[in-house]
Each structure stands twice: as structure tokens, then as C-alpha cells.
Design a protein around this motif. Structure first.
Motif, mmCIF file in Angstrom:
data_model
loop_
_atom_site.group_PDB
_atom_site.id
_atom_site.type_symbol
_atom_site.label_atom_id
_atom_site.label_comp_id
_atom_site.label_asym_id
_atom_site.label_seq_id
_atom_site.Cartn_x
_atom_site.Cartn_y
_atom_site.Cartn_z
ATOM 1 N N UNK A 170 0.824 -1.213 0.000
ATOM 2 C CA UNK A 170 0.000 0.000 0.000
ATOM 3 C C UNK A 170 0.857 1.263 0.000
ATOM 4 N N UNK A 171 1.951 1.244 0.720
ATOM 5 C CA UNK A 171 2.828 2.413 0.780
ATOM 6 C C UNK A 171 3.480 2.658 -0.573
ATOM 7 N N UNK A 211 -16.462 3.663 -8.297
ATOM 8 C CA UNK A 211 -15.713 2.771 -9.189
ATOM 9 C C UNK A 211 -14.234 3.147 -9.306
ATOM 10 N N UNK A 212 -13.647 3.593 -8.194
ATOM 11 C CA UNK A 212 -12.245 4.010 -8.225
ATOM 12 C C UNK A 212 -11.269 2.850 -8.081
ATOM 13 N N UNK A 213 -11.764 1.654 -7.830
ATOM 14 C CA UNK A 213 -10.859 0.507 -7.788
ATOM 15 C C UNK A 213 -10.615 -0.034 -9.195
ATOM 16 N N UNK A 214 -11.607 0.096 -10.067
ATOM 17 C CA UNK A 214 -11.466 -0.401 -11.440
ATOM 18 C C UNK A 214 -11.104 0.706 -12.420
ATOM 19 N N UNK A 215 -11.677 1.860 -12.227
ATOM 20 C CA UNK A 215 -11.455 2.986 -13.123
ATOM 21 C C UNK A 215 -10.787 4.109 -12.330
ATOM 22 N N UNK A 236 -4.271 -7.776 -3.758
ATOM 23 C CA UNK A 236 -2.932 -8.307 -3.501
ATOM 24 C C UNK A 236 -2.506 -7.988 -2.068
ATOM 25 N N UNK A 237 -2.758 -6.760 -1.639
ATOM 26 C CA UNK A 237 -2.471 -6.324 -0.273
ATOM 27 C C UNK A 237 -3.240 -7.182 0.734
ATOM 28 N N UNK A 238 -4.536 -7.386 0.471
ATOM 29 C CA UNK A 238 -5.381 -8.136 1.408
ATOM 30 C C UNK A 238 -4.988 -9.605 1.521
ATOM 31 N N UNK A 239 -4.432 -10.188 0.475
ATOM 32 C CA UNK A 239 -3.958 -11.578 0.558
ATOM 33 C C UNK A 239 -2.915 -11.723 1.670
ATOM 34 N N UNK A 240 -2.016 -10.788 1.758
ATOM 35 C CA UNK A 240 -0.966 -10.850 2.778
ATOM 36 C C UNK A 240 -1.510 -10.485 4.158
ATOM 37 N N UNK A 241 -2.379 -9.482 4.211
ATOM 38 C CA UNK A 241 -2.950 -9.075 5.494
ATOM 39 C C UNK A 241 -3.815 -10.192 6.069
ATOM 40 N N UNK A 242 -4.679 -10.797 5.247
ATOM 41 C CA UNK A 242 -5.534 -11.882 5.742
ATOM 42 C C UNK A 242 -4.710 -13.114 6.122
ATOM 43 N N UNK A 243 -3.626 -13.373 5.401
ATOM 44 C CA UNK A 243 -2.740 -14.477 5.780
ATOM 45 C C UNK A 243 -2.120 -14.196 7.145
ATOM 46 N N UNK A 244 -1.633 -12.978 7.348
ATOM 47 C CA UNK A 244 -1.066 -12.600 8.644
ATOM 48 C C UNK A 244 -2.091 -12.684 9.757
ATOM 49 N N UNK A 245 -3.306 -12.196 9.499
ATOM 50 C CA UNK A 245 -4.357 -12.273 10.518
ATOM 51 C C UNK A 245 -4.728 -13.720 10.830
ATOM 52 N N UNK A 246 -4.745 -14.562 9.823
ATOM 53 C CA UNK A 246 -5.042 -15.982 10.048
ATOM 54 C C UNK A 246 -3.951 -16.639 10.878
ATOM 55 N N UNK A 247 -2.696 -16.346 10.545
ATOM 56 C CA UNK A 247 -1.578 -16.933 11.290
ATOM 57 C C UNK A 247 -1.549 -16.468 12.746
ATOM 58 N N UNK A 248 -2.169 -15.342 13.030
ATOM 59 C CA UNK A 248 -2.233 -14.838 14.398
ATOM 60 C C UNK A 248 -3.512 -15.273 15.101
ATOM 61 N N UNK A 249 -4.637 -15.189 14.410
ATOM 62 C CA UNK A 249 -5.935 -15.394 15.049
ATOM 63 C C UNK A 249 -6.254 -16.865 15.295
ATOM 64 N N UNK A 275 -4.135 2.991 -5.762
ATOM 65 C CA UNK A 275 -4.720 1.816 -5.122
ATOM 66 C C UNK A 275 -5.890 1.352 -5.990
ATOM 67 N N UNK A 276 -5.577 0.431 -6.886
ATOM 68 C CA UNK A 276 -6.586 -0.168 -7.755
ATOM 69 C C UNK A 276 -7.105 -1.438 -7.087
ATOM 70 N N UNK A 277 -8.088 -2.069 -7.710
ATOM 71 C CA UNK A 277 -8.635 -3.314 -7.180
ATOM 72 C C UNK A 277 -7.550 -4.388 -7.087
#
Length: 167
Positions: A29-30, A112-116, A42-55, A35-37
């Protein structure tokens, strides 16, 4: 039966592996100019993996041992209580961040700022008059989660070392 030391080691490794996921997710993100879709998912894949490994270890192993659930003796006292308080504070900050994330996501999705992506459109223009408030909540929540997660991780690692390595 699997020993507590082996399970504790697996939990410590899983939670430790979440840190690189969080850091790389933040870096995505930085580093992103827009910040497109694709960037967001792609960002959320890593964040959700980290949250899963913790939670998952938190819910499946730490809570039952803390409160004496499923045949474990309760360990709610002293160092474990401090570790639990700090960890729960981290999750409280994460929930606080989600209150901002939801509003920002909704505003960008509706326009629609994630796609356009249009770099000339500012979030303050498309969101409510409180968009700067929601962005502040996101920043405070993510920063608070990160700080308290690191403190909880350090507390947990030191508990692990004292309980399973030193003794």
C-alpha cells in the motif's frame, strides 16, 4: 498426545510468520502510486494471511489455555494476563481501523475508483464530509494494532522462552 511444548512452538512460529505478511502487505500500500482493485486484493492476501496466522492460534490454543477451557488448567494471571490484555488491545485497535476501512472502501467502490482509477478524484470529494475522520480512524487503528501486536508478540515470545526454553 502432542506435548504442550511442541504446540507452543508451532504457535510461536505461526504468529512470528505473520509479521512478514503484515510488513509486506503494508509495503504494498505504501509503494502503490494508485490503489486499484488489483493492488487492494494483492495487499489483502498478505494481510488476511497474517491475521489468520495470528488469530487461529489465538482462538484455538491461547484462549482455551488462558481460561481453562477444554480440559486445560486456567493460566489467567501474571504474565499471561498482561500478554492477553496487550493482544486484545491490538485487536481492539484493528476493530477501530475497520470502522474507517469500511467507509473508505464503500466510497471508492460506489465511485468505481478501484477499477477505473482517477488520480484527480480525492477521497474527501467522494466521501461524506467525515471522510478525513474515517481516514484518521484507519491510520490510528492500523498504527495502534501494529504497535500493540509487536508488544504482544514480544511478550508472547518472552513467555515462550521462560516457560519452554529456560525451564
Amino acid at each position: 498426545m502432542v506435548s504442550d511444548a511442541l504446540v507452543a512452538t508451532l504457535v510461536a512460529v505461526a504468529v512470528t510468520l505473520s509479521l512478514p505478511c503484515f510488513l509486506y502487505g503494508a509495503w504494498i500500500m505504501i509503494d502503490a502510486e494508485a490503489v486499484t482493485w488489483g493492488v487492494l486484493t494483492y495487499h489483502l492476501k498478505f494481510i488476511f494471511t497474517g491475521l489468520t496466522l495470528t488469530t487461529v492460534p489465538l482462538v484455538g490454543w491461547m484462549f482455551p489455555r488462558l481460561f481453562g477451557i477444554w480440559g486445560h488448567s486456567a493460566q489467567f494471571g501474571g504474565y499471561s494476563a498482561v500478554h492477553a490484555f496487550i493482544g486484545l488491545t491490538a485487536y481492539a485497535f484493528l476493530l477501530f481501523a475497520f470502522t474507517g476501512i469500511v467507509r473508505i472502501f464503500r466510497a471508492k467502490w460506489e465511485h468505481d475508483l478501484y477499477h477505473d482509477y482517477d488520480e484527480d478524484v480525492l477521497l474527501e470529494e467522494i466521501g461524506s464530509e467525515r471522510m478525513s475522520h474515517w481516514r484518521s480512524r484507519l491510520r490510528v487503528g492500523v498504527f495502534g494494532y501494529t504497535i500493540f501486536w509487536i508488544i504482544a508478540w514480544l511478550t508472547g515470545v518472552s513467555r515462550f522462552v521462560l516457560r519452554y526454553v529456560v525451564t
